[in-house]
Design a protein around this motif. Structure first.
Motif, PDB file in Angstrom:
ATOM      1  N   GLY A  57       0.801  -1.217   0.000  1.00  0.00           N
ATOM      2  CA  GLY A  57       0.000   0.000   0.000  1.00  0.00           C
ATOM      3  C   GLY A  57       0.833   1.265   0.000  1.00  0.00           C
ATOM      4  N   VAL A  58       1.976   1.234   0.696  1.00  0.00           N
ATOM      5  CA  VAL A  58       2.789   2.439   0.866  1.00  0.00           C
ATOM      6  C   VAL A  58       3.905   2.547  -0.173  1.00  0.00           C
ATOM      7  N   LEU A  59       4.560   1.429  -0.473  1.00  0.00           N
ATOM      8  CA  LEU A  59       5.756   1.470  -1.321  1.00  0.00           C
ATOM      9  C   LEU A  59       5.529   2.073  -2.709  1.00  0.00           C
ATOM     10  N   PRO A  60       4.436   1.742  -3.423  1.00  0.00           N
ATOM     11  CA  PRO A  60       4.251   2.361  -4.746  1.00  0.00           C
ATOM     12  C   PRO A  60       4.195   3.886  -4.684  1.00  0.00           C
ATOM     13  N   PHE A  61       3.477   4.424  -3.680  1.00  0.00           N
ATOM     14  CA  PHE A  61       3.420   5.879  -3.514  1.00  0.00           C
ATOM     15  C   PHE A  61       4.800   6.441  -3.186  1.00  0.00           C
ATOM     16  N   LEU A  62       5.548   5.719  -2.349  1.00  0.00           N
ATOM     17  CA  LEU A  62       6.876   6.183  -1.952  1.00  0.00           C
ATOM     18  C   LEU A  62       7.823   6.224  -3.147  1.00  0.00           C
ATOM     19  N   ILE A  63       7.767   5.200  -3.989  1.00  0.00           N
ATOM     20  CA  ILE A  63       8.637   5.152  -5.171  1.00  0.00           C
ATOM     21  C   ILE A  63       8.319   6.303  -6.120  1.00  0.00           C
ATOM     22  N   TRP A  65       6.900   9.109  -5.340  1.00  0.00           N
ATOM     23  CA  TRP A  65       7.265  10.381  -4.704  1.00  0.00           C
ATOM     24  C   TRP A  65       8.777  10.624  -4.773  1.00  0.00           C
ATOM     25  N   ILE A  66       9.580   9.562  -4.591  1.00  0.00           N
ATOM     26  CA  ILE A  66      11.038   9.706  -4.694  1.00  0.00           C
ATOM     27  C   ILE A  66      11.430  10.120  -6.109  1.00  0.00           C
ATOM     28  N   ALA A  67      10.745   9.544  -7.103  1.00  0.00           N
ATOM     29  CA  ALA A  67      11.032   9.906  -8.491  1.00  0.00           C
ATOM     30  C   ALA A  67      10.508  11.297  -8.834  1.00  0.00           C
ATOM     31  N   ASN A  68       9.518  11.763  -8.062  1.00  0.00           N
ATOM     32  CA  ASN A  68       8.919  13.081  -8.309  1.00  0.00           C
ATOM     33  C   ASN A  68       8.766  13.829  -6.989  1.00  0.00           C
ATOM     34  N   PRO A  69       9.867  14.274  -6.386  1.00  0.00           N
ATOM     35  CA  PRO A  69       9.777  14.931  -5.072  1.00  0.00           C
ATOM     36  C   PRO A  69       9.005  16.242  -5.099  1.00  0.00           C
ATOM     37  N   ALA A  88       4.244  15.399 -14.003  1.00  0.00           N
ATOM     38  CA  ALA A  88       5.500  15.007 -13.352  1.00  0.00           C
ATOM     39  C   ALA A  88       5.695  13.498 -13.403  1.00  0.00           C
ATOM     40  N   ILE A  89       4.613  12.761 -13.150  1.00  0.00           N
ATOM     41  CA  ILE A  89       4.692  11.295 -13.202  1.00  0.00           C
ATOM     42  C   ILE A  89       4.989  10.829 -14.619  1.00  0.00           C
ATOM     43  N   GLU A  90       4.345  11.469 -15.587  1.00  0.00           N
ATOM     44  CA  GLU A  90       4.589  11.105 -16.987  1.00  0.00           C
ATOM     45  C   GLU A  90       6.031  11.395 -17.381  1.00  0.00           C
ATOM     46  N   HIS A  91       6.587  12.482 -16.846  1.00  0.00           N
ATOM     47  CA  HIS A  91       7.969  12.847 -17.149  1.00  0.00           C
ATOM     48  C   HIS A  91       8.955  11.820 -16.587  1.00  0.00           C
ATOM     49  N   LEU A  97      10.040   2.957 -15.603  1.00  0.00           N
ATOM     50  CA  LEU A  97       9.883   1.808 -16.497  1.00  0.00           C
ATOM     51  C   LEU A  97      11.180   1.023 -16.634  1.00  0.00           C
ATOM     52  N   ILE A  98      12.276   1.740 -16.843  1.00  0.00           N
ATOM     53  CA  ILE A  98      13.541   1.032 -17.044  1.00  0.00           C
ATOM     54  C   ILE A  98      14.009   0.380 -15.747  1.00  0.00           C
ATOM     55  N   ALA A  99      13.731   1.026 -14.607  1.00  0.00           N
ATOM     56  CA  ALA A  99      14.092   0.423 -13.318  1.00  0.00           C
ATOM     57  C   ALA A  99      13.300  -0.862 -13.093  1.00  0.00           C
ATOM     58  N   GLY A 100      11.987  -0.790 -13.314  1.00  0.00           N
ATOM     59  CA  GLY A 100      11.155  -1.979 -13.156  1.00  0.00           C
ATOM     60  C   GLY A 100      11.489  -3.052 -14.175  1.00  0.00           C
ATOM     61  N   GLY A 101      11.799  -2.623 -15.405  1.00  0.00           N
ATOM     62  CA  GLY A 101      12.134  -3.581 -16.457  1.00  0.00           C
ATOM     63  C   GLY A 101      13.426  -4.327 -16.177  1.00  0.00           C
ATOM     64  N   VAL A 102      14.448  -3.607 -15.740  1.00  0.00           N
ATOM     65  CA  VAL A 102      15.727  -4.251 -15.405  1.00  0.00           C
ATOM     66  C   VAL A 102      15.540  -5.207 -14.229  1.00  0.00           C
ATOM     67  N   PHE A 103      14.786  -4.773 -13.238  1.00  0.00           N
ATOM     68  CA  PHE A 103      14.506  -5.632 -12.082  1.00  0.00           C
ATOM     69  C   PHE A 103      13.829  -6.924 -12.532  1.00  0.00           C
ATOM     70  N   LEU A 104      12.827  -6.790 -13.395  1.00  0.00           N
ATOM     71  CA  LEU A 104      12.085  -7.953 -13.874  1.00  0.00           C
ATOM     72  C   LEU A 104      12.966  -8.844 -14.747  1.00  0.00           C
ATOM     73  N   LEU A 105      13.828  -8.235 -15.540  1.00  0.00           N
ATOM     74  CA  LEU A 105      14.745  -8.993 -16.392  1.00  0.00           C
ATOM     75  C   LEU A 105      15.722  -9.811 -15.549  1.00  0.00           C
ATOM     76  N   PHE A 106      16.268  -9.186 -14.523  1.00  0.00           N
ATOM     77  CA  PHE A 106      17.181  -9.897 -13.629  1.00  0.00           C
ATOM     78  C   PHE A 106      16.446 -11.020 -12.897  1.00  0.00           C
ATOM     79  N   LEU A 107      15.204 -10.751 -12.527  1.00  0.00           N
ATOM     80  CA  LEU A 107      14.397 -11.755 -11.836  1.00  0.00           C
ATOM     81  C   LEU A 107      14.183 -12.978 -12.724  1.00  0.00           C
TER      82      LEU A 107
END
Length: 228
Positions: A57-63, A65-69, A88-91, A97-107
Motif C-alpha cells: 500500500g505504501v511502497l508504490p506511492f513512496l517510489i 514520490w522519490i522519483a517526483n519529489p 511530473a509522473i509522466e515525465h 519503467l527502465i528500473a522496473g524492467g531491469v529488475f524484472l529482467l534480472f528476476l
C-alpha cells in the motif's frame, strides 16, 4: 488499441503475481506448520498484514514520490493529483519503467539459471546447470542497457542501475533468509516462534517488494499495483 494494452497489463501483472505468490505461500505454509497456534494467529493477523498490505500500500506511492519529489504526498494520495502531478509522473515514467524492467529482467534470469525448480519445460535443466553464467549475463546486459540509456539521458541510465541495485539488495536479504529455512524447519532445532515470525516477516516483505518493483514494468496505476 488501449483495450489491448490494458488487457496485456492485467494479464502480465496477474501471471507475475500468481507465480511469486505461490512460491511465497508454500514457504509460509512450511514454516507456519511448525509454529504454535498463537504464533500462527499473530502472523496471519498482524505480521501478514504488515508484510503484504502495508508494504504494497505504501511502497508504490513512496517510489513515485522519490522519483517526483516536487509532488506533494497529498497529491499522490488523491490519485488524480491534478495536471501538474500527472505531468511530473509522466515525465519520470521512462526512469520508473527502465528500473522496473531491469529488475524484472534480472528476476527472470535468476529464475532461469539459479532458482531451484522441478523441470517442466524443455531446456530448463540445461540452463539451470549453467548457473555460474547468471552473474556474467546480467552484468553484460546491465552494461549494454546503461550504454544505450546514456544516449537518451543520464537519469534513464541511473534508473537502470537502480533497478539492478534493488534486485541484488532484495535477493541478498531473501537468500540469507532462505538459508535459515532448513534450520527453522528442522525438528532437531528448538527454534523459537519469534525467530520464525521474524523470518516470515523478512521473507514476505521481500516478496511484496518484488511484486511492487516488478509491477512498475507494467503500469504506473498505483491502485492496480496495490491490488496485484
Amino acid at each position: 488499441m488501449e483495450i489491448l494494452v490494458i488487457l496485456l497489463t492485467i494479464i502480465g501483472l496477474s501471471l507475475f503475481e500468481i507465480i511469486t505468490s505461490i512460491d511465497n505461500a508454500v514457504i509460509n505454509a512450511e514454516v507456519l506448520s511448525g509454529m504454535s497456534k498463537k504464533a500462527r494467529r499473530w502472523f496471519l493477523t498482524f505480521g501478514f498484514f504488515f508484510a503484504v498490505f502495508v508494504v504494497r500500500g505504501v511502497l508504490p506511492f513512496l517510489i513515485i514520490w522519490i522519483a517526483n519529489p516536487s509532488i506533494s504526498p497529498l497529491s499522490l494520495l488523491s490519485l488524480g493529483g491534478g495536471s501538474a502531478a500527472r505531468d511530473a509522473i509522466e515525465h519520470s515514467a521512462p526512469i520508473l519503467l527502465i528500473a522496473g524492467g531491469v529488475f524484472l529482467l534480472f528476476l527472470f534470469f535468476h529464475w532461469l539459471f539459479i532458482e531451484p525448480k522441478h523441470y517442466g519445460i524443455r531446456g530448463e535443466k540445461f540452463f539451470h546447470a549453467q548457473g555460474a553464467w547468471f552473474f556474467a549475463i546480467v552484468s553484460i546486459l546491465l552494461t549494454v542497457i546503461v550504454w544505450f540509456a546514456l544516449g537518451k539521458g543520464a537519469m534513464l541510465a541511473f534508473g537502470a542501475v537502480v533497478g539492478s541495485t534493488g534486485f541484488f539488495l532484495i535477493h541478498g536479504f531473501r537468500q540469507f533468509a532462505q538459508q535459515q529455512e532448513e534450520r527453522l524447519l528442522s525438528t532437531k532445532n528448538n527454534i523459537s516462534d519469534l525467530s520464525k515470525l521474524a523470518y516470515l516477516e523478512v521473507l514476505d516483505t521481500t516478496f511484496s517488494i518484488d511484486g511492487v518493483i516488478g509491477a512498475f514494468a507494467f503500469t504506473f496505476a498505483v491502485p492496480l499495483i496495490n491490488c496485484s
